[in-house]
Write a protein that holds these residues in place. Sequence first.
Motif, PDB file in Angstrom:
ATOM      1  N   GLY A   1       0.712  -1.289  -0.143  1.00 47.73           N
ATOM      2  CA  GLY A   1       0.007  -0.032  -0.082  1.00 47.73           C
ATOM      3  C   GLY A   1       0.729   1.420   0.108  1.00 47.73           C
ATOM      4  N   GLY A   2       2.051   1.080   0.999  1.00 51.24           N
ATOM      5  CA  GLY A   2       2.828   2.574   0.784  1.00 51.24           C
ATOM      6  C   GLY A   2       3.488   2.518  -0.488  1.00 51.24           C
ATOM      7  N   GLN A   3       3.896   1.239  -1.207  1.00 47.85           N
ATOM      8  CA  GLN A   3       4.537   1.899  -2.579  1.00 47.85           C
ATOM      9  C   GLN A   3       3.395   2.404  -3.657  1.00 47.85           C
ATOM     10  OE1 GLN A   3       5.728  -2.240  -2.715  1.00 47.85           O
ATOM     11  NE2 GLN A   3       7.886  -1.709  -2.168  1.00 47.85           N
TER      12      GLN A   3
ATOM     13  N   ARG B   1       4.901  18.355 -13.917  1.00 52.67           N
ATOM     14  CA  ARG B   1       5.048  19.521 -13.469  1.00 52.67           C
ATOM     15  C   ARG B   1       4.042  20.438 -13.534  1.00 52.67           C
ATOM     16  NH1 ARG B   1       9.140  16.358 -13.915  1.00 52.67           N
ATOM     17  NH2 ARG B   1      11.607  17.246 -13.912  1.00 52.67           N
ATOM     18  N   PRO B   2       2.801  19.968 -12.737  1.00 53.06           N
ATOM     19  CA  PRO B   2       1.700  20.882 -12.599  1.00 53.06           C
ATOM     20  C   PRO B   2       1.962  22.247 -11.801  1.00 53.06           C
ATOM     21  CG  PRO B   2       1.424  19.211 -10.939  1.00 53.06           C
ATOM     22  CD  PRO B   2       2.593  18.714 -11.684  1.00 53.06           C
ATOM     23  N   ASP B   3       0.796  23.012 -12.196  1.00 50.83           N
ATOM     24  CA  ASP B   3       0.756  24.315 -11.418  1.00 50.83           C
ATOM     25  C   ASP B   3       0.251  24.133 -10.116  1.00 50.83           C
ATOM     26  OD1 ASP B   3       1.677  25.654 -13.753  1.00 50.83           O
ATOM     27  OD2 ASP B   3      -0.363  26.033 -14.566  1.00 50.83           O
ATOM     28  N   LEU B   4      -0.852  23.033  -9.779  1.00 57.85           N
ATOM     29  CA  LEU B   4      -1.466  22.759  -8.626  1.00 57.85           C
ATOM     30  C   LEU B   4      -1.385  21.248  -8.500  1.00 57.85           C
ATOM     31  CD1 LEU B   4      -2.925  24.003  -6.357  1.00 57.85           C
ATOM     32  CD2 LEU B   4      -5.003  23.545  -7.529  1.00 57.85           C
ATOM     33  N   VAL B   5      -1.188  20.696  -7.384  1.00 55.19           N
ATOM     34  CA  VAL B   5      -1.287  19.320  -7.058  1.00 55.19           C
ATOM     35  C   VAL B   5      -2.391  19.330  -5.757  1.00 55.19           C
ATOM     36  CG1 VAL B   5      -0.139  17.194  -6.153  1.00 55.19           C
ATOM     37  CG2 VAL B   5       1.012  18.977  -7.360  1.00 55.19           C
ATOM     38  N   LEU B   6      -3.452  18.441  -6.235  1.00 51.99           N
ATOM     39  CA  LEU B   6      -4.521  18.335  -5.206  1.00 51.99           C
ATOM     40  C   LEU B   6      -4.553  16.814  -4.754  1.00 51.99           C
ATOM     41  CD1 LEU B   6      -7.433  19.514  -7.756  1.00 51.99           C
ATOM     42  CD2 LEU B   6      -6.105  20.800  -6.061  1.00 51.99           C
ATOM     43  N   PHE B   7      -4.713  16.929  -3.438  1.00 50.62           N
ATOM     44  CA  PHE B   7      -4.671  15.467  -2.636  1.00 50.62           C
ATOM     45  C   PHE B   7      -5.950  15.319  -2.061  1.00 50.62           C
ATOM     46  CE2 PHE B   7      -0.454  17.123  -2.649  1.00 50.62           C
ATOM     47  CZ  PHE B   7       0.444  16.179  -3.007  1.00 50.62           C
ATOM     48  N   ASP B   8      -6.649  14.146  -2.539  1.00 46.36           N
ATOM     49  CA  ASP B   8      -7.990  13.601  -2.037  1.00 46.36           C
ATOM     50  C   ASP B   8      -7.705  12.684  -0.675  1.00 46.36           C
ATOM     51  OD1 ASP B   8     -10.584  12.864  -1.445  1.00 46.36           O
ATOM     52  OD2 ASP B   8     -10.859  12.467  -3.258  1.00 46.36           O
ATOM     53  N   GLU B   9      -7.653  12.957   0.417  1.00 41.53           N
ATOM     54  CA  GLU B   9      -7.374  12.007   1.565  1.00 41.53           C
ATOM     55  C   GLU B   9      -6.399  10.860   1.048  1.00 41.53           C
ATOM     56  OE1 GLU B   9     -10.692  11.615   4.237  1.00 41.53           O
ATOM     57  OE2 GLU B   9     -11.939  12.446   2.797  1.00 41.53           O
ATOM     58  N   PRO B  10      -5.438  11.266   0.649  1.00 42.97           N
ATOM     59  CA  PRO B  10      -4.468  10.077   0.286  1.00 42.97           C
ATOM     60  C   PRO B  10      -3.826   9.095   0.996  1.00 42.97           C
ATOM     61  CG  PRO B  10      -3.312  12.125   0.427  1.00 42.97           C
ATOM     62  CD  PRO B  10      -4.621  12.549   0.621  1.00 42.97           C
TER      63      PRO B  10
ATOM     64  N   ALA C   1      -1.243   2.688  10.531  1.00 45.23           N
ATOM     65  CA  ALA C   1      -0.717   4.051  11.120  1.00 45.23           C
ATOM     66  C   ALA C   1       0.673   4.215  10.724  1.00 45.23           C
ATOM     67  CB  ALA C   1      -1.110   3.767  12.683  1.00 45.23           C
ATOM     68  N   ARG C   2       1.400   3.057  10.815  1.00 46.95           N
ATOM     69  CA  ARG C   2       2.857   3.066  10.480  1.00 46.95           C
ATOM     70  C   ARG C   2       3.270   3.682   9.320  1.00 46.95           C
ATOM     71  NH1 ARG C   2       6.799   0.316   8.270  1.00 46.95           N
ATOM     72  NH2 ARG C   2       5.263  -1.344   7.697  1.00 46.95           N
ATOM     73  N   LEU C   3       2.660   3.139   8.143  1.00 48.60           N
ATOM     74  CA  LEU C   3       2.986   3.534   6.655  1.00 48.60           C
ATOM     75  C   LEU C   3       2.300   4.957   6.610  1.00 48.60           C
ATOM     76  CD1 LEU C   3       1.736   0.639   4.599  1.00 48.60           C
ATOM     77  CD2 LEU C   3       4.131   1.756   4.547  1.00 48.60           C
ATOM     78  N   ARG C   4       1.367   5.650   7.212  1.00 48.21           N
ATOM     79  CA  ARG C   4       0.610   6.798   7.082  1.00 48.21           C
ATOM     80  C   ARG C   4       1.758   7.781   7.744  1.00 48.21           C
ATOM     81  NH1 ARG C   4      -3.641   6.499  10.497  1.00 48.21           N
ATOM     82  NH2 ARG C   4      -4.756   5.040   8.872  1.00 48.21           N
ATOM     83  N   ASP C   5       2.177   7.257   8.534  1.00 54.46           N
ATOM     84  CA  ASP C   5       3.406   8.598   9.447  1.00 54.46           C
ATOM     85  C   ASP C   5       4.640   8.437   8.443  1.00 54.46           C
ATOM     86  OD1 ASP C   5       1.878   8.973  11.691  1.00 54.46           O
ATOM     87  OD2 ASP C   5       2.818   7.163  13.021  1.00 54.46           O
ATOM     88  N   GLN C   6       4.899   7.405   7.834  1.00 51.17           N
ATOM     89  CA  GLN C   6       5.877   7.497   6.926  1.00 51.17           C
ATOM     90  C   GLN C   6       5.701   8.139   5.633  1.00 51.17           C
ATOM     91  OE1 GLN C   6       7.266   3.759   4.562  1.00 51.17           O
ATOM     92  NE2 GLN C   6       8.647   3.406   6.042  1.00 51.17           N
ATOM     93  N   VAL C   7       4.699   7.809   4.862  1.00 49.97           N
ATOM     94  CA  VAL C   7       4.326   8.718   3.897  1.00 49.97           C
ATOM     95  C   VAL C   7       4.182  10.103   4.017  1.00 49.97           C
ATOM     96  CG1 VAL C   7       2.714   8.648   1.996  1.00 49.97           C
ATOM     97  CG2 VAL C   7       3.413   6.463   2.706  1.00 49.97           C
ATOM     98  N   ARG C   8       3.475  10.592   5.280  1.00 47.33           N
ATOM     99  CA  ARG C   8       3.524  11.787   5.591  1.00 47.33           C
ATOM    100  C   ARG C   8       4.684  12.545   5.662  1.00 47.33           C
ATOM    101  NH1 ARG C   8       0.447  12.550  11.158  1.00 47.33           N
ATOM    102  NH2 ARG C   8       2.687  11.874  11.831  1.00 47.33           N
ATOM    103  N   ALA C   9       5.622  12.025   6.426  1.00 48.56           N
ATOM    104  CA  ALA C   9       6.904  12.444   6.622  1.00 48.56           C
ATOM    105  C   ALA C   9       7.817  12.828   4.973  1.00 48.56           C
ATOM    106  CB  ALA C   9       8.071  11.586   7.358  1.00 48.56           C
TER     107      ALA C   9
END
Length: 379
Positions: free
Chosen positions: A145-147, A160-169, A175-183
């Motif tokens: 899932g993290g990959q 190279r977009p002008d704007l990047v949108l994140f929909d609850e990614p 929990a562990r992967l969430r912290d890793q990807v967030r960092a």
Amino acid sequence: MSQVRIEGLTKRFAGKPPAVAVDGLSLEIESGEFVVLLGPSGCGKITTLRSLAGLETPDEGRISLGGQTVLDVRAKVNLPPNKRRIGMVFQSYALWPHMTVRRNIGYPLRARRVGRDQSREWIEETARLVDCAGLLDRYPAQLSGGQQQRVALARGLVARPDLVLFDEPMSNLDARLRDQVRAQLHELHARLGFTAVFVTHDQSEALALGDRLAIMRAGRIEQLDTPQRVFEEPATEYVAGFIGMSNRLVLRRTGGGWAAGDEPVTGDIPVPREHAEVAVRLRPDDVLLAQPDQRPPPGAIGLPAQVVDAQFGGRHMDVVVSAGGTRLHAKTPLAGNAWVRHLAAGEPVTAWYADQAAIYYGAGDERIAGHRPAAAVGA
């Protein structure tokens, strides 16, 4: 990178009565800024994001990206998503299962007719940035899932977009992967400086990632400010409750002081005399417990309470007490409080808080005392 300007955005959904998902929302985002839309389900944050992407058609309003108008309802301008120079990272990853990682990342480049050599260079460069260069010849089913989320992030950035949108990614990650990807995402934004709008209902993600937070309520922005200001100075009780001040205690003025329900409260409540009733907001780690024969320290506000439940939390005990007919959650550190290890339901305790830990709100949801003056409230 692009500045984003949203003016008077309104979106209604048919029904009886019609539901107003976004209500006259206006917001400006500076180039390179990371803005988080934070709020519960139904507050309008995802509809706002989809309107930016061109996936939703608003009923009113105007949106410009980098000086280019991409939506103007009155002028009947509404550019499709592929004309808006945006990248999008979805909650579900949305990877093509029959395509390799390389082809998934490169899909936006093919859609924009970028040359083969340029595409190869950009794909490999972006894959290195998100630490998935070794995965380019694999298929999504062969990834964790993290990959998969890193591949989805690379696809959102590759053109190279002008704007990047994140929909609850990160909502599908543990929990562990969430912290890793967030960092990793925080580090990547610091290096690349892309402009971003990130939607979440998770306050930890919002505080960690945002340059500014827009707390949304019923299609409007309730408060717009830096994470530090929103956390320390929630402008309304709604914001306080959503940003972690989950304990709510109603105090009413009596002849001899203050009371919570039928329980007298000790200590001075710093509220102007014209307020006969206030709501106190506190975080769980600001609600402290003492044995019933112990008095709270000078300057503290205390009241009798009874234990409802106590759970071991590692370095603290998660204790729920009933005080003045209200349930309060206390995260009580075990260091120096060995007695709380043995708390059982029904035991009497004293619940107290330091005055500087509380914020007091009036009947109109406005802050009337506690901490510093109110932070700026968005439109």
